[in-house]
Design an enzyme around this catalytic site. Structure first.
Site, PDB file in Angstrom:
ATOM      1  N   ALA A   1       0.830  -1.210   0.000  1.00 30.47           N
ATOM      2  CA  ALA A   1       0.000   0.000   0.000  1.00 30.47           C
ATOM      3  C   ALA A   1       0.859   1.252   0.000  1.00 30.47           C
ATOM      4  CB  ALA A   1      -0.947  -0.007   1.196  1.00 30.47           C
ATOM      5  N   GLU A   2       1.908   1.284   0.821  1.00 23.13           N
ATOM      6  CA  GLU A   2       2.854   2.403   0.804  1.00 23.13           C
ATOM      7  C   GLU A   2       4.273   1.911   1.014  1.00 23.13           C
ATOM      8  OE1 GLU A   2      -0.641   4.991   1.058  1.00 23.13           O
ATOM      9  OE2 GLU A   2      -0.124   3.262   2.275  1.00 23.13           O
ATOM     10  N   THR A   3       5.193   2.650   0.418  1.00 20.04           N
ATOM     11  CA  THR A   3       6.613   2.507   0.726  1.00 20.04           C
ATOM     12  C   THR A   3       7.091   3.865   1.227  1.00 20.04           C
ATOM     13  OG1 THR A   3       6.965   0.783  -0.928  1.00 20.04           O
ATOM     14  CG2 THR A   3       8.909   2.008  -0.198  1.00 20.04           C
TER      15      THR A   3
ATOM     16  N   HIS B   1       0.417   4.168   8.678  1.00 22.55           N
ATOM     17  CA  HIS B   1       1.078   2.885   8.942  1.00 22.55           C
ATOM     18  C   HIS B   1       2.530   2.892   8.476  1.00 22.55           C
ATOM     19  CE1 HIS B   1       0.507   1.603   4.707  1.00 22.55           C
ATOM     20  NE2 HIS B   1       1.333   0.628   4.980  1.00 22.55           N
TER      21      HIS B   1
END
Length: 272
Positions: free
Chosen positions: A46-48, A78
């Site tokens: 979802a995110e880096t 997160h």
């Protein structure tokens, strides 16, 4: 450089929300945006998060940016928790860490029990009329719909009950037309004795995420919404995705504290 995959808002591997974390310890600026986006697409979570240290007197300790596989985002809970966890567990930073981000300076404070508390801006909530087609796209009639402001960019949609939240199977293509990032569906907990006060699920098709496992930024909107309804500043939210996770929230006016744990599950070398 070292790259890590960290499960956030959980104390168990293979649950919570996974994030890629790269500490650019030898850098004083971010690499080219195209490279950052390519790495995030390769990681495909979802995110880096990408962070580099800042010089003394900069007003923050580390600069931090977040990318989905499709785009950069203005705020991510997160992946911030995951980055603070890596900084703390590797000894790269001791104590509270101040991150310079597109959403201002965000502070992450580790505790002795392994949890991390994030200090984020509270999302401004504005009631809006349900957009035409929202009920059909979501698969249920909304009770309340609120805009969550520019940092979050979601529609917050209250639905009938917890069972309805668990059973949602939205039309993601149709849902994408109704907000900047996506839609957060929420309801009061059926039984608070289970250890949570409200339940949510987050659908973000506009940034390449069909369903986000656990979303810290969404809880900056969920916290004021449910604190007003339930009459308490401190609450616990369950995000009922297949991976699931819990976020402890505490509303402090224009700031919201988000507390959770994280677990590093993969560590390796990025060669490209």
């Amino acid at each position: 450089m070292r790259i890590r995959i960290v499960d956030a808002f959980t104390d168990r591997p293979f649950s919570g929300n996974p994030a890629g974390v790269l500490l650019l310890t030898g850098a004083h600026a971010f690499p080219d945006d195209t490279w950052l986006q390519d790495v995030a697409l390769e990681v495909n979570h979802a995110e880096t998060a990408f962070a580099h240290p800042l010089p003394e007197g900069a007003g923050a300790d580390w600069a931090l940016r977040w990318f989905t596989p499709a785009t950069e985002v203005a705020m991510c809970g997160h992946a911030t928790l995951a980055t603070a966890h890596v900084l703390h567990t590797t000894g790269a930073h001791d104590g509270p860490v101040r991150f310079a981000t597109r959403s201002g300076v965000l502070v992450a404070t580790p505790a002795g029990d392994g949890s991390v508390t994030l200090d984020f801006p509270t999302a401004p909530l504005t009631p809006v009329d349900p957009p035409d087609g929202l009920a059909e796209a979501l698969g249920t009639d909304p009770l309340t719909v609120l805009d969550t402001g520019p940092n979050v960019g979601d529609l917050l949609v209250e639905v009938t009950d917890e069972k309805t939240v668990h059973g949602l199977t939205p039309d993601l293509k149709a849902l994408a037309a109704h907000s900047e990032r996506g839609v957060v569906a929420t309801a009061r907990a059926e039984d608070p004795a289970r250890g949570y006060d409200f339940v949510s699920r987050c659908f973000f098709p506009n940034v390449g995420i069909d369903e986000d496992p656990v979303t810290g930024s969404a809880h900056t909107a969920l916290a004021p919404f449910w604190s007003e309804r339930l009459g308490r500043a401190a609450l616990t939210g369950l995000q009922a995705s297949p991976r699931s996770g819990r976020v402890r929230t505490e509303l402090r006016g224009d700031r919201t504290l988000l507390t959770g744990r994280a677990v590093t599950v993969i560590e390796g070398d990025l060669l490209a």
